[in-house]
Design a protein around this motif. Sequence first.
Motif, PDB file in Angstrom:
ATOM      1  N   ILE A   1      -4.925  11.223   6.299  1.00 55.68           N
ATOM      2  CA  ILE A   1      -4.235  10.039   5.818  1.00 55.68           C
ATOM      3  C   ILE A   1      -5.042   9.398   4.691  1.00 55.68           C
ATOM      4  N   GLU A   2      -4.334   9.025   3.640  1.00 52.98           N
ATOM      5  CA  GLU A   2      -4.944   8.250   2.558  1.00 52.98           C
ATOM      6  C   GLU A   2      -4.106   6.996   2.364  1.00 52.98           C
ATOM      7  N   PHE A   3      -4.771   5.866   2.286  1.00 54.00           N
ATOM      8  CA  PHE A   3      -4.110   4.601   1.968  1.00 54.00           C
ATOM      9  C   PHE A   3      -4.658   4.111   0.644  1.00 54.00           C
ATOM     10  N   GLU A   4      -3.749   3.639  -0.202  1.00 55.57           N
ATOM     11  CA  GLU A   4      -4.177   3.119  -1.497  1.00 55.57           C
ATOM     12  C   GLU A   4      -3.431   1.828  -1.780  1.00 55.57           C
ATOM     13  N   GLU A   5      -4.194   0.827  -2.159  1.00 57.68           N
ATOM     14  CA  GLU A   5      -3.600  -0.454  -2.511  1.00 57.68           C
ATOM     15  C   GLU A   5      -2.866  -0.317  -3.829  1.00 57.68           C
ATOM     16  N   LEU A   6      -1.687  -0.870  -3.921  1.00 59.34           N
ATOM     17  CA  LEU A   6      -0.891  -0.775  -5.146  1.00 59.34           C
ATOM     18  C   LEU A   6      -0.987  -2.079  -5.941  1.00 59.34           C
TER      19      LEU A   6
ATOM     20  N   ILE B   1       0.834  -1.204   0.000  1.00 62.66           N
ATOM     21  CA  ILE B   1       0.000   0.000   0.000  1.00 62.66           C
ATOM     22  C   ILE B   1       0.868   1.253   0.000  1.00 62.66           C
ATOM     23  N   LYS B   2       0.239   2.333  -0.459  1.00 61.81           N
ATOM     24  CA  LYS B   2       0.857   3.658  -0.453  1.00 61.81           C
ATOM     25  C   LYS B   2       0.159   4.466   0.639  1.00 61.81           C
ATOM     26  N   ALA B   3       0.932   5.245   1.388  1.00 63.72           N
ATOM     27  CA  ALA B   3       0.367   6.114   2.432  1.00 63.72           C
ATOM     28  C   ALA B   3       0.691   7.564   2.088  1.00 63.72           C
ATOM     29  N   LYS B   4      -0.328   8.392   2.096  1.00 65.60           N
ATOM     30  CA  LYS B   4      -0.146   9.835   1.919  1.00 65.60           C
ATOM     31  C   LYS B   4      -0.638  10.486   3.213  1.00 65.60           C
ATOM     32  N   VAL B   5       0.273  11.169   3.918  1.00 60.48           N
ATOM     33  CA  VAL B   5      -0.051  11.706   5.237  1.00 60.48           C
ATOM     34  C   VAL B   5       0.284  13.191   5.301  1.00 60.48           C
ATOM     35  N   THR B   6      -0.667  13.980   5.780  1.00 64.32           N
ATOM     36  CA  THR B   6      -0.457  15.410   5.988  1.00 64.32           C
ATOM     37  C   THR B   6      -0.707  15.718   7.461  1.00 64.32           C
TER      38      THR B   6
END
Length: 145
Positions: free
Chosen positions: A140-145, A64-69
């Motif tokens: 936070i956004e999680f996205e399956e790769l 997974i990819k994590a995008k965190v602010t």
Amino acid sequence: MKIALKILGTPQPKQSTRFKVQKFGSKQFAKAYQPAKVIQNERNIAFDVKSQLPKGFIPFTTAIKAKVTFVFPPLKSWNKKIQEQFETGEKIYKTSRPDLTDNLMKGTMDAMTGIVYTDDAVIVKVESEKIYGKVPRIEIEFEEL
């Protein structure tokens, strides 16, 4: 699959593990521990995250990819120029402590282990930033790769 989470409140860093000397009979041992406020912060994050996950959510087990602010409250000590930039919506980066990677990310990701993903080792890509905003929070956004 993609999920987005929002944790309200000023982001808190995870401090390094602390040690204390404990006696058992005539022997002394070093005991590792985390301060109570660090443990409580992780519990609060876990509670907020659980309440936002879709019903029947199964933790990620694959990459997974994590995008965190991390959004911090504005400083009262800002000069007029920075205050104006902030008020007009310009992104103001937080260049002071806490550290992004080893303090903020660690505590946040540890709190979600077993809830959002089975192990934080499945996070293979990370995008993160620290900024100032009117409402302190962690997005936070999680996205399956």
